[in-house]
Design a protein around this motif. Structure first.
Motif, short mmCIF file in Angstrom:
data_model
loop_
_atom_site.label_atom_id
_atom_site.label_comp_id
_atom_site.label_asym_id
_atom_site.label_seq_id
_atom_site.Cartn_x
_atom_site.Cartn_y
_atom_site.Cartn_z
N MET A 287 -109.32 8.94 -7.99
CA MET A 287 -109.65 7.59 -8.47
C MET A 287 -110.87 7.03 -7.74
N ILE A 290 -112.85 1.09 -7.27
CA ILE A 290 -112.43 -0.03 -8.11
C ILE A 290 -111.01 0.21 -8.62
N GLN A 291 -110.74 1.45 -9.00
CA GLN A 291 -109.39 1.78 -9.47
C GLN A 291 -108.38 1.60 -8.35
N THR A 294 -107.42 -1.87 -8.16
CA THR A 294 -106.53 -2.28 -9.26
C THR A 294 -105.10 -1.82 -9.00
N LEU A 295 -104.99 -0.69 -8.28
CA LEU A 295 -103.68 -0.09 -8.05
C LEU A 295 -102.69 -1.06 -7.43
#
Lengths: 326, 446
Positions: A287, A290-291, A294-295
């Motif tokens: 990932m 940014i991901q 979000t996690l």
């Protein structure tokens, strides 16, 4: 990975204004949802009214900062009152839908370009700190130790926030162990039984709605004290996050909302620091940074589901005093 | 509302496992198909800015009405007392069309530009800077105006098609509420799932390992949406029903599910807006000033066909009748030999399919798909369902059309960025006078 920095940031979030603001909002919600059984899904609207009431009365009308606080509180009390008249006679899920809709209306009114001159529309408001900062009795400088090193301005925000939180917590604690509080809990358990005892259920609910709304508005003000008011903050997700914090600690308790907000923010800060760092260090190779950021919101959602299913009374709550009646 | 089943309560570890398995399964589905997301970041309130001045010989003109169209949908704005206007938009590197409503100019003047036959409409390219300024040259001249009634007609048609699309999503929400008592906040994500699945299947987001044509991708996406509804019922809602979890708890569980799914979408498709194919087809004038693109008309027709089909199914089929029986009185339905669990499973599947389809149509209406697009209309769906009467499918249909018309037609009088607020205020006011909704029954309000 810089563990020292990660833990320092995490520890610092214990005293952050956001934590104190969430604790206040969750405490207000505890009065609504935990003690009175009112399914208020519009806590973000109360916080927005507090924050905007504070900022607008200072920027547009030139009030001193304490005047702004009073306006914010007054606006939230009025909102609670107006909202309560049509909704408090309705069943729980109707109340939820009406409060969530009302909070969204409040946010859209602050967001629209029609009132840009007063509300700043999408940019929000800033630059209302003069009166608040000049009232600061702490001499200029940096104080504290380790991760809790803040400037005199930051300390002034935190001290006032903590004072407000302590006042609110003591008020709720004393009220809930008074006869008034016992009637309120009775309404939560069985409205008809309380009505049969000759109590005016509507008035008790209304008083609880106003009290909780005012506490949440103070939370909104504390949120706005350090920097700026932005309409993007007061979205429906804020209500959901405050619910998560409240249910984590225990809905029908005084210290539950405080502990819950603390854990919520410590975990949030920790994850927001550690997850991108893990990506940078190549531990989570599938990932992007940014991901990874979000996690943590995905984890909030999963956490909320697990909490409500398996420990609905929260960390401090009593299983016998379960808050999900009906 | 309770379902009378005397099943033994599930042990906790199994349900935890089920929840984790659900999340893992969704992750896996996306990991296989999506790949890494684009680098766009999320934003509450849009980050970029279109602005300008409207002046006549150096004098500012306040109260002039402008419409800005482009990625993120139509926005309307009025100039302030300095003759200035600004709107926030979600995307840069895109083209925006700015239309000045000449009827709102003072008498006798118009936008003039000898090289342009419609000088009150301008196109502007937003570059990497994220800010553009568009100024209009005002002078004496001939206007391009649209009369009030023509505007009302155009808005009503738009409102009707929005309302029908909303109905497609809202009847599912209403059926689920009627049969299980859940105020399902995650319905928003079932709406978002449809267009997200279309985008993944047609290779618009992610690595693009599969690239189906759009007319194949949409039916598959609707089937996948139905599958999502079924999956959620089997792995989550049914075990929770068996544990006899209260409706308020279920509602908060659905909020948790909503947050989880929403951020899973953002995780995989990023925070930007993706356009589906054919989203910018030309508008065809139909009658009067009413214009619709082919996509609009197809979407309108799909809504009507599906809703009529659904109504026939609910009224005449065995399962439709059983569904209504359970909505009326679940214990009685169970006692009369209706398999409540089986019917509820069908309801979740149908609700999922219709929500997914409505999401695809909404992605064309907005236009563009975004990770939180379902959440943007969730409150309107709730408003429609409440307005029509909680738990009645036909009430949701009526309520949706009322809300759709209200949202679009109200922009004739109120600023368009307040159009959702207007609909929500009307919801609150109607609840004051008729809390059971338009088609609801008195005793439901409790």
């Amino acid at each position: 990975m810089d563990w020292l920095q990660i833990f320092s940031n995490t520890a610092s979030s214990i005293l952050s204004p956001a934590t104190i603001a969430y604790a206040l909002a969750a405490l207000g919600l505890a009065v609504h949802f935990g003690y009175a059984g009112l399914l208020n899904m519009g806590i973000a609207g109360f916080m927005a009214l507090g924050a905007y009431g504070y900022a607008i009365s200072i920027l547009t009308f030139g009030f001193p900062w304490w005047g702004g606080v009073l306006v914010g509180i007054g606006a939230a009390a009025l909102f609670a009152f107006v909202l309560g008249i049509p909704t408090l006679r309705l069943r729980g899920d109707y109340l939820a839908i009406v409060t969530i809709a009302a909070a969204e209306v409040v946010r859209l009114l602050f967001l629209t370009t029609t009132f840009d001159a007063v509300t700043g529309s999408a940019d929000g408001l800033s630059g209302y700190h003069g009166s608040f900062r000049s009232s600061n009795p702490i001499p200029e400088g940096t104080y504290g130790f380790g991760p809790f090193t803040y400037s005199h301005v930051d300390w002034w925000v935190r001290i006032l926030g903590l004072v407000a939180l302590a006042l609110a917590a003591v008020t709720v604690w004393r009220l809930m162990s008074s006869p008034w509080g016992r009637v309120l809990k009775g309404i939560r358990e069985d409205e008809d039984a309380v009505r049969a005892l000759g109590k005016n259920v509507f008035q008790y609910k209304m008083q609880a709605l106003v009290l909780g709304g005012v506490i949440a508005a103070v939370g909104g003000i504390v949120y706005a004290l350090p920097s700026a008011v932005s309409p993007g903050v007061y979205v429906t997700s804020l209500t959901f996050f405050v619910y998560t914090a409240l249910l984590l600690g225990g809905a029908a308790t005084v210290f539950g909302p405080l502990i819950g907000s603390l854990i919520f923010w410590v975990l949030q800060t920790f994850l927001s620091n550690v997850l991108p760092a893990m990506v940078a260090a190549g531990i989570l190779p599938f990932m992007s940074q940014i991901q990874a950021a979000t996690l943590r919101f995905i984890l909030v959602g999963i956490g909320l589901m697990l909490l409500v299913i398996f420990r609905p009374q929260g960390i401090l709550g009593n299983k016998k005093e379960l808050t999900f009646v009906r | 509302m309770t379902l009378t089943r005397s099943a033994p309560a599930l042990r906790a570890p199994r349900t935890i496992g089920v929840l984790l398995a659900l999340s893992a399964a969704l992750f896996a589905i996306f990991l296989m198909t999506a790949g890494p997301a684009s680098a766009a970041t999320a934003a509450d309130g849009d980050p970029y800015r279109v602005s300008g001045n409207v002046q006549l010989d150096g004098e500012p003109l306040p109260g002039v009405h402008l419409t800005i169209d482009g990625p993120g949908g139509k926005q309307e704005v009025e100039t302030d007392e300095k003759g200035q206007w600004k709107v926030s938009v979600p995307e840069k590197n895109a083209t925006y069309t700015i239309t000045l409503d000449e009827q709102t100019l003072p008498a006798g003047i118009a936008v003039v530009d000898p090289d342009d036959d419609s000088p009150n409409v301008k196109e502007a390219e937003m570059g990497a800077g994220g800010r553009i300024t568009v100024n209009f040259f005002i002078g004496e001249g001939q206007r391009n105006v649209v009369s009030f009634w023509d505007q009302l007609l155009q808005r009503s048609v738009t409102g009707l098609s929005f309302g029908l699309m909303l109905a497609l999503a809202a009847v599912g929400l209403s059926l689920v509420y009627g049969t299980t008592g859940i105020s399902n906040f995650a319905h928003a994500e079932m709406v978002t799932f449809g267009p997200v699945a279309v985008a993944v299947l047609s290779g618009l987001v992610g690595a693009g390992t599969i690239a189906l044509p759009i007319y194949v991708a949409i039916p598959i996406a609707v089937i996948l949406s139905a599958g999502l509804g079924l999956l959620l019922d089997v792995v989550m809602w049914r075990p929770l029903r068996r544990r006899r979890v209260g409706v308020v708890q279920l509602m908060i569980v659905s909020i948790g599910l909503s947050l989880t799914l929403r951020y899973i979408f953002q995780f995989f498709i990023g925070g930007g807006t993706t356009q589906l194919p054919f989203s910018t087809t030309e508008k065809i004038p139909l009658f009067g000033t009413v214009q619709m693109s082919v996509v609009d008309m197809v979407s309108f027709a799909i809504c009507i066909v599906v809703i009529v089909g659904f109504a026939i199914w609910l009224t005449y089929s065995r399962i439709g009748k059983a569904t209504r029986a359970i909505s009326d009185n679940a214990p009685l339905a169970a006692a009369s030999g209706i398999d409540v669990d089986a019917v509820v499973r069908v309801v979740w599947t149908v609700a999922g399919a219709m929500a997914g389809l409505a999401g695809v149509l909404y992605a064309y209406y907005r236009p563009g798909l975004k990770w939180d697009m379902g959440a943007q209309v969730l409150l309107l769906m709730f408003a429609a369902v409440t307005l029509g009467g909680l738990g009645t499918a036909f009430g949701a249909l009526v309520g949706s059309i009322v809300v759709g018309l209200l949202v679009e037609v109200s922009t004739l009088w109120i600023p368009s960025d307040l159009k959702y607020a207007g609909a929500l205020v009307v919801l609150i006011v109607i609840l004051l006078f008729r809390p059971q909704g338009i088609l609801g029954r008195r005793e439901r309000i409790g």
